[in-house]
Design a protein around this motif. Sequence first.
Motif, PDB file in Angstrom:
ATOM      1  N   GLU A  33       4.353   2.421 -13.313  1.00 30.78           N
ATOM      2  CA  GLU A  33       5.146   3.357 -12.489  1.00 30.78           C
ATOM      3  C   GLU A  33       4.060   3.885 -11.248  1.00 30.78           C
ATOM      4  OE1 GLU A  33       7.642   5.625 -14.410  1.00 30.78           O
ATOM      5  OE2 GLU A  33       9.468   4.268 -14.321  1.00 30.78           O
ATOM      6  N   ASP A  56       3.069   1.496  -9.044  1.00 32.05           N
ATOM      7  CA  ASP A  56       3.723   0.633  -8.247  1.00 32.05           C
ATOM      8  C   ASP A  56       3.798   1.807  -6.842  1.00 32.05           C
ATOM      9  OD1 ASP A  56       5.866  -0.881  -7.161  1.00 32.05           O
ATOM     10  OD2 ASP A  56       7.226   0.488  -7.932  1.00 32.05           O
ATOM     11  N   ASP A  57       3.752   3.048  -7.520  1.00 29.93           N
ATOM     12  CA  ASP A  57       3.915   4.239  -6.622  1.00 29.93           C
ATOM     13  C   ASP A  57       2.753   4.166  -5.488  1.00 29.93           C
ATOM     14  OD1 ASP A  57       6.485   5.033  -7.512  1.00 29.93           O
ATOM     15  OD2 ASP A  57       5.513   6.602  -8.775  1.00 29.93           O
ATOM     16  N   SER A 106      12.834  -3.670 -13.020  1.00 34.92           N
ATOM     17  CA  SER A 106      13.568  -2.834 -12.189  1.00 34.92           C
ATOM     18  C   SER A 106      12.797  -2.423 -10.824  1.00 34.92           C
ATOM     19  CB  SER A 106      13.942  -1.532 -12.677  1.00 34.92           C
ATOM     20  OG  SER A 106      12.870  -0.868 -13.192  1.00 34.92           O
ATOM     21  N   ARG A 107      11.638  -2.490 -10.930  1.00 32.62           N
ATOM     22  CA  ARG A 107      10.866  -2.072  -9.626  1.00 32.62           C
ATOM     23  C   ARG A 107      10.223  -3.549  -8.827  1.00 32.62           C
ATOM     24  NH1 ARG A 107       7.583   2.878  -9.102  1.00 32.62           N
ATOM     25  NH2 ARG A 107       8.735   4.855 -10.135  1.00 32.62           N
TER      26      ARG A 107
END
Length: 488
Positions: free
Chosen positions: A72, A75-76, A103-104
Amino acid sequence: MAEHKLTVEDLLRSPALQLRLLAGEAGLSRSVSWAHVSELDDPTPWLLGAEVIMTTGLGVPRTAARQRAYLERLDDAGVSALALSAQLHVPPLHPAFFEAAESRGMPVLEVPLAVPFIAIAQEVAAALQEDASHRLGAQLQVFGALRWLASEDLDNATLFNRLERLSGYDVYMCTPQGRALLPGVPVPALDVLPKEPDAPPTIPGGFVLPVSAPGGPAGFLVAFEREGARPAGLAVVQHIATVAALQVAMARHEHETLRREGAETLAELLQDVLDPPAARRRLARLGLPLAEDSVLLVVRGAPDDALRRALDDLPHLMLRRGDDHYLMGPPELGSAIAALPGVRAGMSRPFPPGESMRLVQREALWAVAHAAESGRPLVHYGDDTTGRWLPDDPATLAALVDHVLGEVLAYDKAHDSRLLASVRVWMERNRHTDDAAAALHIHPNTLAYRLRRFAALTGRDLSSSGAFAEVWLAIRAARQLGLLGFGP
């Protein structure tokens, strides 16, 4: 490969790289700006976005929660894909890791042991080399924005539309509070703004950068890649943010100049030294609408900066006199002012812009005195229908006050008493002695004594309708002349 940008899918389809997709198929269209090796648990402070992060697995955590947080974080930060080397140091990957990738839409790739990381980096560099000349050309043209400003006098909308076409980005701007920063430039969705001052500039599909100003950022510039365009990169977006900062500085300077000129104009209008045609020319230049009536407000209890923020979107003139602010503009000013905490304001009746303001000034002063007296945030002149029966001439009002209330005013001053205030509160409470006494914080018997003393001094029996009306009008006249205090 795609003509305008390199994507994760392009790398996945390259036969020389033999990559295998483990998760995150929905993100295969993500663009790739570089390929970088990192064995850190958190490489995001050193990333600009759109990188493929390659790792042997040394930095990949072992627990499910930390693996999910690791993905995450990447990805962020705008990472395009995570490439894991097969058969080296990658720990067992938990279902939570793959669920987060799916999900991302964050692609997770497996790199065969036979394919060195340098091969991926070279493939990316070769694919991006063709785009380098386009980026350089876009940078040179965007750098010419200052020349456009000097030679063509472009408005904000035209200027930033040009920069959008050259840079390959859709540009948005806003203040830190999410309001429009420059007229003609749209406001972005607020959820893309950084939560921390040192947040990385990369966001999904683009960049977000502060627009500099003395004392801290004036706002933020958000640039999203335009569909079908060739985005020119972070350096160009940074220059667009510099152009925006220059425009903000110019707008602030112009706004400050107009604010000072507006204060000078309002002072002259209040002194009644401008003839109507000259006044209207000035008001038109300062942006006040002449086709509709204006109002005058006197405001107490509001700091300068709070007033300016509240009135930022409304045309107005503002002048400070002592603790009061005088405002002239459309009637909508009243609603904006009334919403400020702790404010007390009085508004005149509407009047044609440019006409004499002697009468409206007295109206606004009377109304703000009544607002302070009653605790209401805003009072419009005329809310008290009694006022319409009073003359506008101060000398006539003073004569009425002296004739009816002169003895009481002199007695209150000599004995530091509150006879007049007590009678006023009793009248405003519709002659309900208990209610008036509670508002005055005195015993009802004390109030009854004050009423008798008032009647003796004025020679007027307050049980008489005629005497009551005469005293009531005299009290209103005293308030209009500023002779009454603001407490009960």
